[in-house]
Design a protein around this motif. Structure first.
Motif, mmCIF file in Angstrom:
data_model
loop_
_atom_site.group_PDB
_atom_site.id
_atom_site.type_symbol
_atom_site.label_atom_id
_atom_site.label_comp_id
_atom_site.label_asym_id
_atom_site.label_seq_id
_atom_site.Cartn_x
_atom_site.Cartn_y
_atom_site.Cartn_z
ATOM 1 N N THR A 31 0.838 -1.203 0.000
ATOM 2 C CA THR A 31 0.000 0.000 0.000
ATOM 3 C C THR A 31 0.870 1.249 0.000
ATOM 4 O OG1 THR A 31 -1.699 -1.221 1.199
ATOM 5 C CG2 THR A 31 -1.887 1.182 1.189
ATOM 6 N N ARG A 32 1.950 1.211 0.752
ATOM 7 C CA ARG A 32 2.880 2.357 0.814
ATOM 8 C C ARG A 32 3.478 2.631 -0.571
ATOM 9 N NH1 ARG A 32 6.192 0.965 5.325
ATOM 10 N NH2 ARG A 32 4.714 2.040 6.645
ATOM 11 N N ILE A 33 3.812 1.579 -1.312
ATOM 12 C CA ILE A 33 4.367 1.747 -2.661
ATOM 13 C C ILE A 33 3.327 2.371 -3.590
ATOM 14 C CG2 ILE A 33 5.208 0.506 -4.696
ATOM 15 C CD1 ILE A 33 6.470 -1.518 -2.677
ATOM 16 N N LEU A 34 2.086 1.860 -3.523
ATOM 17 C CA LEU A 34 1.019 2.412 -4.370
ATOM 18 C C LEU A 34 0.749 3.873 -4.026
ATOM 19 C CD1 LEU A 34 -1.413 -0.654 -4.314
ATOM 20 C CD2 LEU A 34 0.132 0.037 -6.161
ATOM 21 N N LEU A 35 0.758 4.198 -2.739
ATOM 22 C CA LEU A 35 0.542 5.588 -2.326
ATOM 23 C C LEU A 35 1.680 6.498 -2.775
ATOM 24 C CD1 LEU A 35 -0.943 5.097 1.231
ATOM 25 C CD2 LEU A 35 -2.071 6.176 -0.714
ATOM 26 N N SER A 36 2.897 5.986 -2.755
ATOM 27 C CA SER A 36 4.018 6.825 -3.206
ATOM 28 C C SER A 36 3.908 7.127 -4.697
ATOM 29 C CB SER A 36 5.367 6.190 -2.864
ATOM 30 O OG SER A 36 5.612 5.049 -3.630
ATOM 31 N N ASP A 37 3.360 6.175 -5.474
ATOM 32 C CA ASP A 37 3.098 6.438 -6.894
ATOM 33 C C ASP A 37 2.117 7.593 -7.048
ATOM 34 O OD1 ASP A 37 4.674 4.233 -7.505
ATOM 35 O OD2 ASP A 37 2.965 2.916 -7.919
ATOM 36 N N LEU A 38 1.019 7.511 -6.294
ATOM 37 C CA LEU A 38 -0.022 8.545 -6.391
ATOM 38 C C LEU A 38 0.488 9.894 -5.890
ATOM 39 C CD1 LEU A 38 -3.086 6.427 -5.244
ATOM 40 C CD2 LEU A 38 -2.652 7.314 -7.540
ATOM 41 N N LEU A 39 1.317 9.884 -4.858
ATOM 42 C CA LEU A 39 1.884 11.128 -4.340
ATOM 43 C C LEU A 39 2.799 11.774 -5.382
ATOM 44 C CD1 LEU A 39 2.129 12.985 -1.820
ATOM 45 C CD2 LEU A 39 4.155 11.644 -1.220
ATOM 46 N N ALA A 40 3.619 10.965 -6.036
ATOM 47 C CA ALA A 40 4.533 11.483 -7.055
ATOM 48 C C ALA A 40 3.779 12.102 -8.225
ATOM 49 C CB ALA A 40 5.452 10.368 -7.557
ATOM 50 N N GLU A 41 2.583 11.568 -8.515
ATOM 51 C CA GLU A 41 1.761 12.100 -9.608
ATOM 52 C C GLU A 41 0.878 13.271 -9.159
ATOM 53 O OE1 GLU A 41 -0.478 8.726 -10.870
ATOM 54 O OE2 GLU A 41 1.277 7.653 -11.612
ATOM 55 N N GLY A 42 0.920 13.601 -7.873
ATOM 56 C CA GLY A 42 0.104 14.698 -7.354
ATOM 57 C C GLY A 42 -1.364 14.330 -7.195
ATOM 58 N N ARG A 43 -1.671 13.050 -7.177
ATOM 59 C CA ARG A 43 -3.064 12.604 -7.064
ATOM 60 C C ARG A 43 -3.536 12.481 -5.617
ATOM 61 N NH1 ARG A 43 -4.988 11.039 -12.046
ATOM 62 N NH2 ARG A 43 -3.399 10.624 -13.610
ATOM 63 N N VAL A 44 -2.595 12.416 -4.667
ATOM 64 C CA VAL A 44 -2.937 12.410 -3.247
ATOM 65 C C VAL A 44 -1.994 13.351 -2.513
ATOM 66 C CG1 VAL A 44 -3.814 10.025 -3.209
ATOM 67 C CG2 VAL A 44 -1.428 10.466 -2.632
ATOM 68 N N SER A 45 -2.426 13.775 -1.339
ATOM 69 C CA SER A 45 -1.530 14.499 -0.439
ATOM 70 C C SER A 45 -1.468 13.714 0.858
ATOM 71 C CB SER A 45 -2.017 15.929 -0.206
ATOM 72 O OG SER A 45 -3.314 15.925 0.344
ATOM 73 N N ALA A 46 -0.400 13.916 1.599
ATOM 74 C CA ALA A 46 -0.195 13.163 2.835
ATOM 75 C C ALA A 46 0.243 14.114 3.933
ATOM 76 C CB ALA A 46 0.861 12.091 2.621
ATOM 77 N N ARG A 47 -0.269 13.850 5.135
ATOM 78 C CA ARG A 47 0.165 14.642 6.288
ATOM 79 C C ARG A 47 0.052 13.785 7.533
ATOM 80 N NH1 ARG A 47 -3.866 16.655 9.532
ATOM 81 N NH2 ARG A 47 -5.955 16.558 8.666
ATOM 82 N N HIS A 48 0.841 14.132 8.524
ATOM 83 C CA HIS A 48 0.787 13.424 9.793
ATOM 84 C C HIS A 48 -0.259 14.083 10.677
ATOM 85 C CE1 HIS A 48 4.215 10.831 9.119
ATOM 86 N NE2 HIS A 48 4.723 11.833 8.434
#
Length: 118
Positions: A76-93
């Motif tokens: 899941t972390r790998i898939l999310l990093s793909d989406l983050l790199a494409e600007g499709r998701v944002s992440a925050r703590h």
């Protein structure tokens, strides 16, 4: 032992991540990282990526996303990093208490009293 409804065959996981075993260096994802979709799924997108975008319309923790997808956290972390790199998701703590990182002792005391009353 195999869990019902879980398809975690190595070949499927290998295909999902295109052979990668780690997310991109410097990605901010841990179990509590809140992920928010920045766009809707588009036709032709990998089905897991589309599912993540639908799941994260509201802030959702990485652990919840992995559980809903029935995938290991590392995948899941790998898939999310793909989406983050494409600007499709944002992440925050999640924000910590504004008390210098220390919990309020009065609140902790109330929790302790509540637990003792159980």
């Amino acid at each position: 032992m195999r869990r019902p409804g879980r398809d975690d065959r190595p070949d499927r996981l290998y295909t999902l991540t295109q052979g990668r075993t780690r997310s991109a260096p410097g990605t901010p994802f841990d179990l509590l990282t809140l992920v928010v979709a920045e766009c809707d799924p588009v036709p032709g997108m990998q089905s897991e990526h589309a599912a993540i975008l639908r799941l994260t319309e509201r802030p959702t923790a990485l652990a919840e996303v992995a559980a809903e997808l029935r995938l290991p956290v590392t995948i899941t972390r790998i898939l999310l990093s793909d989406l983050l790199a494409e600007g499709r998701v944002s992440a925050r703590h999640p924000r910590r208490a504004e008390l210098g990182g220390r919990p309020d002792s009065h609140l902790l005391e109330q929790v302790l009293v509540g637990l003792r009353n159980l």
